[in-house]
Structure formats: C-alpha cells, structure tokens
Design a protein around this motif. Structure first.
Motif, PDB file in Angstrom:
ATOM      1  N   ARG A  95       0.826  -1.215   0.000  1.00  0.00           N
ATOM      2  CA  ARG A  95       0.000   0.000   0.000  1.00  0.00           C
ATOM      3  C   ARG A  95       0.860   1.264   0.000  1.00  0.00           C
ATOM      4  N   VAL A  96       2.086   1.118   0.511  1.00  0.00           N
ATOM      5  CA  VAL A  96       2.982   2.280   0.601  1.00  0.00           C
ATOM      6  C   VAL A  96       4.047   2.148  -0.485  1.00  0.00           C
ATOM      7  N   PHE A  97       4.191   3.210  -1.254  1.00  0.00           N
ATOM      8  CA  PHE A  97       5.175   3.200  -2.348  1.00  0.00           C
ATOM      9  C   PHE A  97       6.151   4.348  -2.142  1.00  0.00           C
ATOM     10  N   SER A  98       7.430   4.043  -2.358  1.00  0.00           N
ATOM     11  CA  SER A  98       8.433   5.086  -2.148  1.00  0.00           C
ATOM     12  C   SER A  98       9.697   4.774  -2.927  1.00  0.00           C
ATOM     13  N   ASP A  99      10.303   5.820  -3.469  1.00  0.00           N
ATOM     14  CA  ASP A  99      11.634   5.695  -4.075  1.00  0.00           C
ATOM     15  C   ASP A  99      12.695   6.103  -3.062  1.00  0.00           C
ATOM     16  N   ASP A 100      12.358   5.984  -1.784  1.00  0.00           N
ATOM     17  CA  ASP A 100      13.213   6.514  -0.718  1.00  0.00           C
ATOM     18  C   ASP A 100      14.698   6.259  -0.961  1.00  0.00           C
ATOM     19  N   GLY A 101      15.463   7.271  -0.645  1.00  0.00           N
ATOM     20  CA  GLY A 101      16.869   7.301  -1.013  1.00  0.00           C
ATOM     21  C   GLY A 101      17.017   8.238  -2.198  1.00  0.00           C
ATOM     22  N   LYS A 102      15.952   8.268  -2.996  1.00  0.00           N
ATOM     23  CA  LYS A 102      15.880   9.199  -4.110  1.00  0.00           C
ATOM     24  C   LYS A 102      14.514   9.877  -4.083  1.00  0.00           C
ATOM     25  N   CYS A 103      14.494  11.051  -4.629  1.00  0.00           N
ATOM     26  CA  CYS A 103      13.256  11.815  -4.706  1.00  0.00           C
ATOM     27  C   CYS A 103      12.577  11.532  -6.040  1.00  0.00           C
ATOM     28  N   VAL A 104      11.258  11.386  -6.027  1.00  0.00           N
ATOM     29  CA  VAL A 104      10.536  11.378  -7.301  1.00  0.00           C
ATOM     30  C   VAL A 104      10.455  12.845  -7.718  1.00  0.00           C
ATOM     31  N   ASP A 105      11.442  13.277  -8.479  1.00  0.00           N
ATOM     32  CA  ASP A 105      11.559  14.725  -8.689  1.00  0.00           C
ATOM     33  C   ASP A 105      10.804  15.211  -9.918  1.00  0.00           C
ATOM     34  N   ALA A 146       2.238   6.236  22.061  1.00  0.00           N
ATOM     35  CA  ALA A 146       1.522   5.127  21.411  1.00  0.00           C
ATOM     36  C   ALA A 146       0.884   5.597  20.107  1.00  0.00           C
ATOM     37  N   ASP A 147       0.361   6.808  20.135  1.00  0.00           N
ATOM     38  CA  ASP A 147      -0.270   7.343  18.928  1.00  0.00           C
ATOM     39  C   ASP A 147       0.760   7.565  17.822  1.00  0.00           C
ATOM     40  N   ARG A 148       1.894   8.206  18.162  1.00  0.00           N
ATOM     41  CA  ARG A 148       2.872   8.597  17.140  1.00  0.00           C
ATOM     42  C   ARG A 148       3.762   7.439  16.681  1.00  0.00           C
ATOM     43  N   MET A 149       3.864   6.402  17.506  1.00  0.00           N
ATOM     44  CA  MET A 149       4.764   5.305  17.128  1.00  0.00           C
ATOM     45  C   MET A 149       4.025   4.008  16.816  1.00  0.00           C
ATOM     46  N   SER A 150       2.691   4.020  16.950  1.00  0.00           N
ATOM     47  CA  SER A 150       1.951   2.793  16.658  1.00  0.00           C
ATOM     48  C   SER A 150       0.647   3.071  15.904  1.00  0.00           C
ATOM     49  N   HIS A 151      -0.290   3.804  16.539  1.00  0.00           N
ATOM     50  CA  HIS A 151      -1.591   4.026  15.885  1.00  0.00           C
ATOM     51  C   HIS A 151      -1.451   4.730  14.539  1.00  0.00           C
ATOM     52  N   ARG A 152      -0.748   5.869  14.555  1.00  0.00           N
ATOM     53  CA  ARG A 152      -0.689   6.681  13.334  1.00  0.00           C
ATOM     54  C   ARG A 152       0.083   5.981  12.209  1.00  0.00           C
ATOM     55  N   PRO A 153       1.279   5.463  12.479  1.00  0.00           N
ATOM     56  CA  PRO A 153       1.980   4.794  11.361  1.00  0.00           C
ATOM     57  C   PRO A 153       1.207   3.600  10.816  1.00  0.00           C
ATOM     58  N   ALA A 154       0.524   2.858  11.699  1.00  0.00           N
ATOM     59  CA  ALA A 154      -0.265   1.722  11.213  1.00  0.00           C
ATOM     60  C   ALA A 154      -1.410   2.222  10.339  1.00  0.00           C
ATOM     61  N   ALA A 155      -2.004   3.345  10.737  1.00  0.00           N
ATOM     62  CA  ALA A 155      -3.123   3.890   9.964  1.00  0.00           C
ATOM     63  C   ALA A 155      -2.648   4.386   8.598  1.00  0.00           C
ATOM     64  N   ILE A 156      -1.503   5.053   8.567  1.00  0.00           N
ATOM     65  CA  ILE A 156      -0.970   5.563   7.294  1.00  0.00           C
ATOM     66  C   ILE A 156      -0.656   4.402   6.355  1.00  0.00           C
ATOM     67  N   GLY A 157      -0.082   3.333   6.912  1.00  0.00           N
ATOM     68  CA  GLY A 157       0.266   2.166   6.096  1.00  0.00           C
ATOM     69  C   GLY A 157      -0.922   1.246   5.847  1.00  0.00           C
ATOM     70  N   ARG A 158      -2.086   1.575   6.439  1.00  0.00           N
ATOM     71  CA  ARG A 158      -3.293   0.733   6.353  1.00  0.00           C
ATOM     72  C   ARG A 158      -2.970  -0.694   6.796  1.00  0.00           C
ATOM     73  N   LEU A 159      -2.201  -0.760   7.850  1.00  0.00           N
ATOM     74  CA  LEU A 159      -1.727  -2.053   8.335  1.00  0.00           C
ATOM     75  C   LEU A 159      -2.764  -2.639   9.285  1.00  0.00           C
ATOM     76  N   GLU A 160      -3.250  -3.809   8.976  1.00  0.00           N
ATOM     77  CA  GLU A 160      -4.279  -4.410   9.836  1.00  0.00           C
ATOM     78  C   GLU A 160      -3.643  -5.109  11.025  1.00  0.00           C
ATOM     79  N   GLY A 161      -4.315  -5.039  12.166  1.00  0.00           N
ATOM     80  CA  GLY A 161      -3.856  -5.770  13.344  1.00  0.00           C
ATOM     81  C   GLY A 161      -2.771  -5.069  14.129  1.00  0.00           C
ATOM     82  N   HIS A 162      -2.343  -3.900  13.657  1.00  0.00           N
ATOM     83  CA  HIS A 162      -1.331  -3.145  14.398  1.00  0.00           C
ATOM     84  C   HIS A 162      -1.888  -1.773  14.744  1.00  0.00           C
TER      85      HIS A 162
END
Lengths: 349, 430
Positions: free
Chosen positions: B147-157, B351-367
């Motif tokens: 669900r998460v796509f990134s060219d991290d290390g490089k910018c999609v410029d 808990a919000d910034r290191m678990s709830h929010r990142p899981a929500a952004i990644g649409r990660l189920e069960g986390h």
C-alpha cells in the motif's frame, strides 16, 4: 603549539607569531651555500597526497629535506573506499613504517582531521589542503609575506598584522585558502574583507570574523593587501557567474584597479594564476605582486611548522624509529635561534 | 518463541493506571486488576509502561542485496529488541523492490523470521530511476499487499511522474511516501547548509531543497485528490508547509526520525561519518520545531529510517562514507528522552505517534490497535526508569552505525509480544 596543524584555528596569536618568527630565522638558511640543518635527522616525514599538487608537495619536500628529515612521497590519487585502499589502511601502513609526521592533501574536507583523531596514527598530522575546508600552511606563508612586506622598518619579528586591511577576492565558497586566511589573519589582528559575487560567498558565513563585499572597487582604496584567489573556469558551467569576461570585469585585478590601492599595498596570489581571469599579466608581473616571493616563503614557513611540531623530543604516542643519537641535542631547544646554531654544526661536518 | 498464555501484571497501560493484562491465543483476553494468573506465565511489570507494539513506516532491511549490512532476520530481531511489531521495508534493495516478485520475497522472509511483521514498500519507479512507473498495481495485488510506495533514497523529482503516481494509487488506497530532496540543489551535498557547513567546507544540503519538493507535492496531492506521506521531514520550514497543508484539509501525513529530534549539525564538526545521514542533521531551531510539530500532531509519526551500513562504509573520511544510521533499537529511548521526559508528549501520545498513526498511514491491519479485550496482542513493555549508555556491541542489528554510542539514554524495552508470542523477554530476544 598543538600536536597537529589541521586548521588555522588551531593557532593562537602567539603560536602564529612564533611560526612566523621561526620561519624568518630559517629563511636565512636560504642564503647559505648549503641549505641544510640536521634538526630532523632520523625523523620521517610522509607527504601523503590524494590530490595532485606538485607545488605544495615539493614545497613540503624541500622544507623537510632542508631539516634533514627522511621524506617519503606517497601519491594516493583516487584512493578511497570505493576505489582501492581506504584512508584507514593507508594510515596504518604509514604508522607501521614509523612516520613521525604525515603531511596530507586530500580532496575531502575533514580527511586530515579524521586522520589526526581516529587513532590510526600517532605522528603529527599537517593539513596541506583538504577539500574546500582549510590550507593552514598557505595562510601562514601569506601572513609571513604580508608581515614582511607591510612591516615597514625592520623585519617584523615578534609582530603581528594589527590594523592592516586585507582583502581576499574570488571563489570564497570553494576556497580552503580563504577559510584559513580569514581565521589566521584575524587572529593576527588584521581586518579582513572577502569580496566575491554573492554566488561564491558561502551561505552560513555571516558569523565569520570578516566583512563581506560584492564591490571590489569600493574596497581597494582602503586595502593594504589584496589576495586574488584562483577562480576555476568550470565554476562558470555551474552558473556561479555568467562568463569569464564578466567575472574578470567585475572581480579581476587589472592595472587600473591596482592603481586605486594605496601606494604601499601589495597583491598576493596563492598560485597557480589564471592570467586574464582573476589577474592580468600587468598586475601579475608587477613588483607589487608577491606570488613568487610567496613560493619562497612557503618553504621557510613549512620548515618552521615541521620544526615546531617535530623539533623537540619525539612527540605523541608513536614510538620514534629514530635512534637516540640521530636526534641531535640542538633539536630539543625550540628557540628561534637554535636552527641557526645547528646549521653551523651541519655545515662544518 | 515463548508460548501463548501470559499475564502482564501491574503495567501502566499507556502510562495510566496499573492494570493486569491477560494475553491468550494471540489476543488480549482480559484487562483488569488482580487478575488470576492461572496457568499463565507471569510478567511482573510494576513501574513499566504498556504500549501497543511499535510500527515503523521506514526501515531499511537491506535484503536482498546487502546482506553484509542487514538481513530481514537480523533487522526484524533488531525491531523486536526495539519494541516494534511491524516494520515497513524500504524498496532500495538490490534488486530494487519494484516488482511483485521482489516484494513477495521480502514479505515471505519476514514471515519466516517471526520476530515482527514485515510490510514491504514498493518502489514508485522502475529501478528508483524516477522515469517510469513501476507496476504498482501488481505489487498491491501480490501476497505482499503493498500500500505504501516510495523511491526513498531518491526523490521522485519529475512533477509529472509524481502526479501520475499520486493519482494511480488511489485505485487501491495506496500512498506515495516522498523522499523530498530536490536533486539539483543537493548535488554532492554532504551536510546541512548553514554556519557549520560554511566553516567545515562541506557541500551544503539546503533546507529549501526539501521544502520546495514538499510544497510542490502537497499541492499536487491536493490537485489530484490523493494522499501523500512525507518521509523524514527535517526542517522547521517543512513543518510550516505541512501545517499549512493540513489546515487546508488536505490528506498529508509526515514522519520524523528520532535522530532529527535530538541531534544537530554541530556534531559534524567531528567529521565522524557516524553523523552522516540523509536528510542531514539540521540546526537546534529545526530540532525544536520538529519536536513541537510531533507534539501538536503536525507531524503524524516517528519513523526510524533505520539504515544499516557495514563498518568499512563509516570507518573512512566523511566524503567517502555512506549516509544513514541504525535506529530501531534506540528509537523509543530517543523519543522518551526528547518528547516524554521534556513533557511534550505523554505515553498515550507516544503510542499514537509510534503505533496508531503509522499503522493507519500504512493501512496495516492488526497493528496500532487500542489495548482492549479482543484486540491482537501486539504489545511493548518499557521500563522508563532505566538509564544506560548505548552500547552498539549489544545490538541485534548486523550493523553498528549508531550516533548514540556511549550516550546515556532513558528507557529500556523489556518485552515485546507479536500476536501474543513473546519476541523479547527481559530485554533478551526470544
């Protein structure tokens, strides 16, 4: 003085004056038929050059040899982690060979600092120019030249540059010479102005102990000495300035501009010069230009640096490879007159 | 892996009241006081904080290709040691994770490791080259469910490629995680451009190179009605842009690394490449702005940008060194130090910034779930009173390139549970 010379900031005012005074003493040697002192006999100085610089290398080589040190030239151009031997392995090799001092020229800013602080070697490290960071012995030889030319009566011994106005013109952003000179000349009491197009003034230099100007003509009439830095033509392709001609028109030193300087004012250039770019032939060949004198002074100043870093008892934690007898007793007296006395002994042998 | 039924006794749930938490069959079976342990293994947790298992949106596991620096196994062991139960594995491997085949390989290696869930991130463009969209749909439809796509290390410029990517992933609720770095403004860049770079003679990496891309991309995301995530935001100016975009109601999220919450470019004066990282360490002013933004929610989450490198890539001159720092095993300590101990965030906030929010952004189920009965038992137990100097020799990661060597940091993760199974027990990997 510290165990290493990495940055002009390593030098206090008194340290710097001591280097200049020692250099002055050592310069007399150049007038003698045998230009050699036994001071560093048995000591090994390695010139470790990761970047081509014949001028600086032979200057250090001449300096070390005139002090009777054994000199090893190690050209490691292109060497880096990605291509060949790492700096660390090179350093360990030099340490194993018993280098008492390593004079390093490197294309990466900070490489000499890394060499001096990583624990890889025990000898003294002398920065002979690192990337766009510093070139402290160049600043020392410039200061030496300035003191000599601007001292008025006498030879300037014991004096600094208090109250003198020095202008440094050119590619300040990429210049290790400029960085070292701003630090050293202000330490010596001079008032420094750097002049360049705004593109060649580093972002973040607001706190430097100097003034910044974009207008060379406004600065020259109040200048005791102007230092013209080499401007590489390839900077143009990166849009630092539009054309060579425009650069020369706005920031180059020609005869007309030179004439606006006070009569006693001199022109320095660290070389190699781009005639027609930052300096015209008329200026370069005029008696006010000290470029050739700077080369001569470079040897004396580098002798002084090596002498002060190594001249005493074996410095640093590294075991000296030199047999005790090779370290002449005279070498342990770090006074400016000692080399002269030692010179007599050498010449009489 | 230790088995099934566990009673965590007397832990402060999200830093609140002391509770007993019974874990059974991979879920939270009961939460209360004086629960009967029965045949459960008991973890005495008085004084410790119980958090949902941490989720990292930004981890470099290096496998395939650079197994000399990290593997999925060693990286997930490091994650478990740091209290993480899920990590997003970045795509800049060799080969690049730009096909269904590679993301499925990484996903499978994660399942085999068993130490934490591994959610592969797919590359946005083929080979991270910024010119041709990778098969984003195929990666999403694969077993890895990207669900998460990134060219991290490089910018999609390229603005058009970026626009298309943002639009395209709407079909499957994907998100583009942008490494914001204008390439022309950062050619040869070595450190933050400012007072320190001017003095050290190192080529500057100006804040504007990050901020200009973020500004462009939030506008693009708004224009096409997509969501965008900003990787490792590092400047005060970037915070202002994200704050402005959020105020507009746009679907913009952002992460900050632990090291950008603590370290500044003053450290580069040592020329020690352990401080070389991309984006670079910034100024004190930036650090304070980032902390504030994380506290007020402008920055959604902490992500480690765990970037393992072998010793030889750091044991050299600055210019020759690799960029990056390991971070999984020190992340929570740095967040406690910079956010909790400073009063900016409470443990529920962590808990919000290191678990709830990142899981929500990644649409990660069960986390990133609440600590309630019936929820998956992905749990992290931390002793906040513990203090010790960081000793990289004890890391589970294969690499040691931490900027915190010898620095005393608070907090110690004592236990990590992945769906009820202990992956870390008393600070030791299970």
């Amino acid at each position: 003085m510290k165990h290493h010379l990495i940055s002009a900031a390593d030098l206090t005012r008194d340290d710097a004056v001591m280097v200049l005074d020692t250099a002055q003493e050592l310069a007399r040697l150049a007038d003698r038929p045998i230009k050699k002192l036994p001071t560093l006999r048995g000591r090994t100085v390695v010139n470790l050059f990761f970047e081509d610089s014949t001028r600086t290398r032979i200057s250090f080589e001449a300096a070390a040899k005139r002090l009777s040190a054994d000199v090893i030239n190690f050209s490691a151009k292109g060497s880096s982690v990605s291509k060949g031997e790492s700096l660390k392995d090179t350093a360990l090799t030099l340490e194993a060979m018993g280098a008492d001092a390593v004079v390093i020229r490197h294309h990466d800013s900070g490489a000499p600092h890394r060499l001096a602080t990583s624990g890889w070697i025990g000898g003294s490290v002398v920065n002979a120019g690192d990337g766009t960071h510093e070139h402290p012995t160049q600043a020392l030889l410039d200061a030496f030249t300035l003191r000599h030319r601007l001292a008025g009566s006498g030879d300037g011994v014991g004096r600094d540059l208090t109250g003198r106005h020095i202008t440094i013109v050119g590619d300040i952003l990429h210049s290790r010479v400029a960085r070292s000179n701003v630090l050293l000349l202000t330490t010596l009491g001079a008032e420094v102005t750097v002049v360049a197009p705004p593109t060649l003034i580093p972002i973040g230099s607001e706190g430097w102990p100097c003034s910044v100007s974009y207008d060379l003509d406004a600065v020259l009439p109040k200048t005791d000495a102007v230092m013209m830095l080499r401007v590489q033509r390839e900077r143009m392709t990166a849009a630092y300035f539009p054309t060579e001609r425009e650069y020369a028109r706005r920031y180059g030193l020609n005869g007309e501009r030179m004439a606006t300087m006070p009569e006693h004012a001199v022109v320095l250039h660290p070389g190699p010069m781009n005639r027609g770019m930052e300096i015209t032939a008329e200026v370069a060949d005029s008696p006010r230009c000290t470029a050739v004198e700077q080369v001569t002074n470079g040897v004396s100043v580098r002798m002084a640096v090596l002498y002060l870093l190594l001249g005493g008892a074996p410095a640093g934690p590294a075991p000296s490879a030199a047999p005790a007898t090779a370290t002449a007793p005279t070498a342990t007296a770090p006074t400016a007159t000692a080399p002269g006395a030692a010179g007599e002994a050498e010449e009489n042998q | 892996m230790t088995e099934a039924k566990t009673l965590i006794r007397g832990a402060r749930v999200l830093g609140g009241e002391e509770r007993d938490v019974l874990v059974e069959n991979g879920v939270i079976a009961a939460v209360g006081t004086a629960l009967d342990a029965g045949d459960a293994r008991v973890v005495e947790a008085a004084g410790q904080i119980l958090l949902p298992g941490l989720v990292d949106l930004h981890t470099h596991l290096r496998e395939p290709g650079r197994e000399d620096s990290e593997t999925v196994l060693t990286g997930t062991r490091a994650a478990a040691a740091g209290g993480f139960t899920a990590v997003h594995a970045m795509a800049n491997t060799f080969p690049v994770a730009d096909t269904a085949g590679v993301v499925e390989q990484v996903w499978r290696l994660g399942r085999e490791s068993g130490y934490c869930d591994v959610q592969p991130v797919g590359a946005v463009t083929v080979g991270l080259e910024g010119t041709k969209l990778a098969e984003l749909g195929a990666m999403h439809d694969s077993a890895a469910g990207v669900r998460v796509f990134s060219d991290d290390g490089k910018c999609v410029d390229d603005a058009v490629i970026m626009r298309r990517a943002l639009e395209y992933v709407k079909a499957f609720d994907g998100v583009i995680a942008q490494h914001a770095q204008e390439p022309r403004l950062t050619e040869g860049a070595q450190m933050n451009e400012g007072t320190v770079s001017a003095e050290l003679g190192l080529t500057g990496w100006p804040a504007v190179a990050e901020e200009s891309i973020i500004a462009r991309d939030v506008l693009l995301a708004a224009h096409v009605g997509s969501r965008i995530h900003i990787c490792h935001l590092s400047t005060a100016g970037s915070v202002e842009i994200v704050r402005w975009a959020k105020a507009k109601g746009w679907d913009v999220t952002a992460e900050v690394t632990p090291h950008h919450l603590l370290l500044t470019d003053e450290l580069v004066r040592s020329y020690d490449p352990v401080y070389k990282v991309n984006p670079p360490l910034r100024t004190e002013e930036d650090v304070l702005a980032l902390r504030q933004a994380l506290a007020d929610g402008t920055i959604d989450c902490v992500a480690t940008d765990h970037a393992p490198h072998p010793q030889e890539d750091k044991d050299c001159e600055w210019g020759a060194a690799a960029m990056g720092m390991v971070g999984l095993e020190t992340a929570l300590s740095v967040v406690q130090h910079t956010m909790v101990d400073t009063g900016l965030l409470d443990w529920a906030g962590v808990a919000d910034r290191m678990s709830h929010r990142p899981a929500a952004i990644g649409r990660l189920e069960g986390h990133g779930r609440p600590l309630e009965v019936g929820e998956p038992a992905n749990l992290t137990l931390v002793d906040p009173a513990h203090r010790q100097p960081v000793d990289p020799a004890g890391f589970a990661s294969r690499s040691r390139n931490t900027p915190y060597r010898g620095r005393e940091l608070p907090g110690r993760v004592t236990h990590t549970f992945l769906r009820g199974r202990a992956t870390l027990v008393d600070g030791e990997l299970a």
